[in-house]
Write a protein that holds these residues in place. Sequence first.
Motif, PDB file in Angstrom:
ATOM      1  N   ASP A  66      11.203 -15.069   7.564  1.00 28.81           N
ATOM      2  CA  ASP A  66      11.850 -15.001   8.871  1.00 28.81           C
ATOM      3  C   ASP A  66      13.307 -15.438   8.715  1.00 28.81           C
ATOM      4  O   ASP A  66      13.688 -16.543   9.108  1.00 28.81           O
ATOM      5  CB  ASP A  66      11.122 -15.885   9.884  1.00 28.81           C
ATOM      6  N   LEU A  67      14.123 -14.563   8.147  1.00 30.95           N
ATOM      7  CA  LEU A  67      15.499 -14.908   7.805  1.00 30.95           C
ATOM      8  C   LEU A  67      16.364 -15.234   9.010  1.00 30.95           C
ATOM      9  O   LEU A  67      17.324 -15.989   8.891  1.00 30.95           O
ATOM     10  CB  LEU A  67      16.146 -13.778   7.006  1.00 30.95           C
ATOM     11  N   SER A  68      16.061 -14.694  10.166  1.00 28.90           N
ATOM     12  CA  SER A  68      16.921 -14.918  11.329  1.00 28.90           C
ATOM     13  C   SER A  68      16.521 -16.153  12.139  1.00 28.90           C
ATOM     14  O   SER A  68      17.054 -16.393  13.211  1.00 28.90           O
ATOM     15  CB  SER A  68      16.941 -13.676  12.218  1.00 28.90           C
ATOM     16  N   ARG A  69      15.644 -16.962  11.605  1.00 27.80           N
ATOM     17  CA  ARG A  69      15.148 -18.139  12.323  1.00 27.80           C
ATOM     18  C   ARG A  69      16.137 -19.308  12.298  1.00 27.80           C
ATOM     19  O   ARG A  69      16.230 -20.066  13.256  1.00 27.80           O
ATOM     20  CB  ARG A  69      13.824 -18.568  11.716  1.00 27.80           C
ATOM     21  N   MET A  95      21.073  -1.738   1.514  1.00 25.22           N
ATOM     22  CA  MET A  95      20.319  -1.816   2.773  1.00 25.22           C
ATOM     23  C   MET A  95      19.518  -0.532   2.972  1.00 25.22           C
ATOM     24  O   MET A  95      18.350  -0.578   3.380  1.00 25.22           O
ATOM     25  CB  MET A  95      21.266  -2.012   3.965  1.00 25.22           C
ATOM     26  N   ALA A  96      20.133   0.591   2.680  1.00 22.03           N
ATOM     27  CA  ALA A  96      19.435   1.874   2.815  1.00 22.03           C
ATOM     28  C   ALA A  96      18.255   1.944   1.854  1.00 22.03           C
ATOM     29  O   ALA A  96      17.169   2.414   2.224  1.00 22.03           O
ATOM     30  CB  ALA A  96      20.397   3.031   2.570  1.00 22.03           C
ATOM     31  N   ASP A  97      18.442   1.473   0.622  1.00 15.58           N
ATOM     32  CA  ASP A  97      17.364   1.486  -0.370  1.00 15.58           C
ATOM     33  C   ASP A  97      16.191   0.613   0.061  1.00 15.58           C
ATOM     34  O   ASP A  97      15.041   0.916  -0.245  1.00 15.58           O
ATOM     35  CB  ASP A  97      17.871   1.002  -1.733  1.00 15.58           C
ATOM     36  N   GLU A  98      16.490  -0.477   0.762  1.00 20.90           N
ATOM     37  CA  GLU A  98      15.434  -1.395   1.213  1.00 20.90           C
ATOM     38  C   GLU A  98      14.607  -0.799   2.346  1.00 20.90           C
ATOM     39  O   GLU A  98      13.457  -1.183   2.545  1.00 20.90           O
ATOM     40  CB  GLU A  98      16.037  -2.720   1.688  1.00 20.90           C
ATOM     41  N   GLY A  99      15.198   0.085   3.149  1.00 23.65           N
ATOM     42  CA  GLY A  99      14.471   0.683   4.258  1.00 23.65           C
ATOM     43  C   GLY A  99      14.218  -0.272   5.418  1.00 23.65           C
ATOM     44  O   GLY A  99      13.330  -0.041   6.236  1.00 23.65           O
ATOM     45  N   ILE A 100      15.004  -1.345   5.524  1.00 26.11           N
ATOM     46  CA  ILE A 100      14.803  -2.351   6.562  1.00 26.11           C
ATOM     47  C   ILE A 100      15.456  -1.933   7.881  1.00 26.11           C
ATOM     48  O   ILE A 100      15.021  -2.341   8.945  1.00 26.11           O
ATOM     49  CB  ILE A 100      15.354  -3.722   6.096  1.00 26.11           C
ATOM     50  N   ILE A 148      29.664 -10.247  11.775  1.00 32.85           N
ATOM     51  CA  ILE A 148      28.829  -9.217  12.388  1.00 32.85           C
ATOM     52  C   ILE A 148      27.690  -9.945  13.093  1.00 32.85           C
ATOM     53  O   ILE A 148      26.935 -10.691  12.478  1.00 32.85           O
ATOM     54  CB  ILE A 148      28.288  -8.196  11.369  1.00 32.85           C
ATOM     55  N   ALA A 149      27.604  -9.719  14.403  1.00 36.58           N
ATOM     56  CA  ALA A 149      26.587 -10.380  15.219  1.00 36.58           C
ATOM     57  C   ALA A 149      25.242  -9.679  15.054  1.00 36.58           C
ATOM     58  O   ALA A 149      25.177  -8.513  14.671  1.00 36.58           O
ATOM     59  CB  ALA A 149      27.016 -10.361  16.688  1.00 36.58           C
ATOM     60  N   GLY A 150      24.186 -10.427  15.342  1.00 36.86           N
ATOM     61  CA  GLY A 150      22.869  -9.825  15.420  1.00 36.86           C
ATOM     62  C   GLY A 150      21.908 -10.203  14.319  1.00 36.86           C
ATOM     63  O   GLY A 150      22.292 -10.366  13.160  1.00 36.86           O
ATOM     64  N   ASN A 151      20.651 -10.342  14.730  1.00 35.87           N
ATOM     65  CA  ASN A 151      19.590 -10.662  13.785  1.00 35.87           C
ATOM     66  C   ASN A 151      19.196  -9.470  12.925  1.00 35.87           C
ATOM     67  O   ASN A 151      18.748  -9.651  11.790  1.00 35.87           O
ATOM     68  CB  ASN A 151      18.372 -11.201  14.529  1.00 35.87           C
ATOM     69  N   ASP A 152      19.331  -8.245  13.443  1.00 34.20           N
ATOM     70  CA  ASP A 152      19.000  -7.071  12.636  1.00 34.20           C
ATOM     71  C   ASP A 152      19.896  -6.992  11.409  1.00 34.20           C
ATOM     72  O   ASP A 152      19.434  -6.702  10.305  1.00 34.20           O
ATOM     73  CB  ASP A 152      19.128  -5.781  13.451  1.00 34.20           C
ATOM     74  N   PHE A 153      21.188  -7.248  11.592  1.00 35.52           N
ATOM     75  CA  PHE A 153      22.096  -7.239  10.439  1.00 35.52           C
ATOM     76  C   PHE A 153      21.698  -8.333   9.459  1.00 35.52           C
ATOM     77  O   PHE A 153      21.673  -8.105   8.249  1.00 35.52           O
ATOM     78  CB  PHE A 153      23.564  -7.416  10.863  1.00 35.52           C
ATOM     79  N   CYS A 154      21.388  -9.514   9.960  1.00 36.55           N
ATOM     80  CA  CYS A 154      20.956 -10.614   9.087  1.00 36.55           C
ATOM     81  C   CYS A 154      19.793 -10.184   8.209  1.00 36.55           C
ATOM     82  O   CYS A 154      19.831 -10.349   6.989  1.00 36.55           O
ATOM     83  CB  CYS A 154      20.559 -11.825   9.928  1.00 36.55           C
ATOM     84  N   ARG A 155      18.753  -9.638   8.830  1.00 35.95           N
ATOM     85  CA  ARG A 155      17.562  -9.252   8.063  1.00 35.95           C
ATOM     86  C   ARG A 155      17.877  -8.161   7.040  1.00 35.95           C
ATOM     87  O   ARG A 155      17.398  -8.191   5.910  1.00 35.95           O
ATOM     88  CB  ARG A 155      16.454  -8.814   9.001  1.00 35.95           C
ATOM     89  N   ILE A 160      18.628  -7.610   1.250  1.00 32.74           N
ATOM     90  CA  ILE A 160      18.985  -6.989  -0.032  1.00 32.74           C
ATOM     91  C   ILE A 160      18.444  -7.835  -1.177  1.00 32.74           C
ATOM     92  O   ILE A 160      17.904  -7.323  -2.149  1.00 32.74           O
ATOM     93  CB  ILE A 160      20.520  -6.830  -0.166  1.00 32.74           C
ATOM     94  N   TRP A 161      18.560  -9.148  -1.053  1.00 33.05           N
ATOM     95  CA  TRP A 161      18.154 -10.064  -2.115  1.00 33.05           C
ATOM     96  C   TRP A 161      16.876 -10.825  -1.801  1.00 33.05           C
ATOM     97  O   TRP A 161      16.180 -11.256  -2.722  1.00 33.05           O
ATOM     98  CB  TRP A 161      19.275 -11.078  -2.372  1.00 33.05           C
ATOM     99  N   LEU A 162      16.564 -11.026  -0.503  1.00 32.92           N
ATOM    100  CA  LEU A 162      15.507 -11.969  -0.132  1.00 32.92           C
ATOM    101  C   LEU A 162      14.252 -11.353   0.458  1.00 32.92           C
ATOM    102  O   LEU A 162      13.228 -12.037   0.548  1.00 32.92           O
ATOM    103  CB  LEU A 162      16.071 -13.011   0.845  1.00 32.92           C
ATOM    104  N   ASP A 163      14.300 -10.104   0.900  1.00 25.49           N
ATOM    105  CA  ASP A 163      13.119  -9.494   1.506  1.00 25.49           C
ATOM    106  C   ASP A 163      12.059  -9.232   0.436  1.00 25.49           C
ATOM    107  O   ASP A 163      12.374  -8.962  -0.731  1.00 25.49           O
ATOM    108  CB  ASP A 163      13.491  -8.180   2.200  1.00 25.49           C
ATOM    109  N   SER A 164      10.796  -9.283   0.833  1.00 27.48           N
ATOM    110  CA  SER A 164       9.703  -9.041  -0.116  1.00 27.48           C
ATOM    111  C   SER A 164       9.732  -7.614  -0.672  1.00 27.48           C
ATOM    112  O   SER A 164       9.142  -7.356  -1.723  1.00 27.48           O
ATOM    113  CB  SER A 164       8.351  -9.327   0.543  1.00 27.48           C
TER     114      SER A 164
END
Length: 180
Positions: A66-69, A95-100, A148-155, A160-164
């Motif tokens: 939960d990176l935006s917590r 970011m595109a490669d991650e598909g998030i 850049i504001a927003g939790n979507d950008f954060c995630r 890129i480095w931290l998502d499973s």
Amino acid sequence: MAAIVLTCSGAGLLSPKPAWAYDPLEFVPDQVAAARLYGSAVMRRYGRPAYGIKLFVDLGTFSADDLSRESFALDLEYKSALSGAEIASAFTGQMADEGIATGAQIRAWHKQLAQFLPSVQASQHLTAVFHPREGTRFFLNGNPVGLIAGNDFCRAFFGIWLDSTTTMPDLRARLLKGAG
């Protein structure tokens, strides 16, 4: 749409501290009071070091799930010169490669990043600091360059480095070594 804020010092020009004068171990705790170094790694491209990366978090409450917590920071120390446009393209390509995120989000973020990300020289640091109510603020050697504001950008960005689902699982494991 995420908001963007540009900040510069002086007469509209960014005058960053010399790379030798910047130490993320001293800078990050001023941005995220409880942050401590959690893990570090070296990102390699074609076998050559591209940048060193350090993750700073609150050791008691950080969750990569939960990176935006909560607030945390990621510091990139570049090993060679790159333009701001190259950095923006590399970030949004990952970011595109991650598909998030959606394609529309990534295109909007690329436009925003390209507007404020500075060119870097070897040994310079680009530090990204996330605060839940503010967004992700970027610094070059400790000097603010944009937000850049927003939790979507954060995630998407930190993902890129931290998502499973990262395309760099070994790097993720080194950054999250404090998690065990």
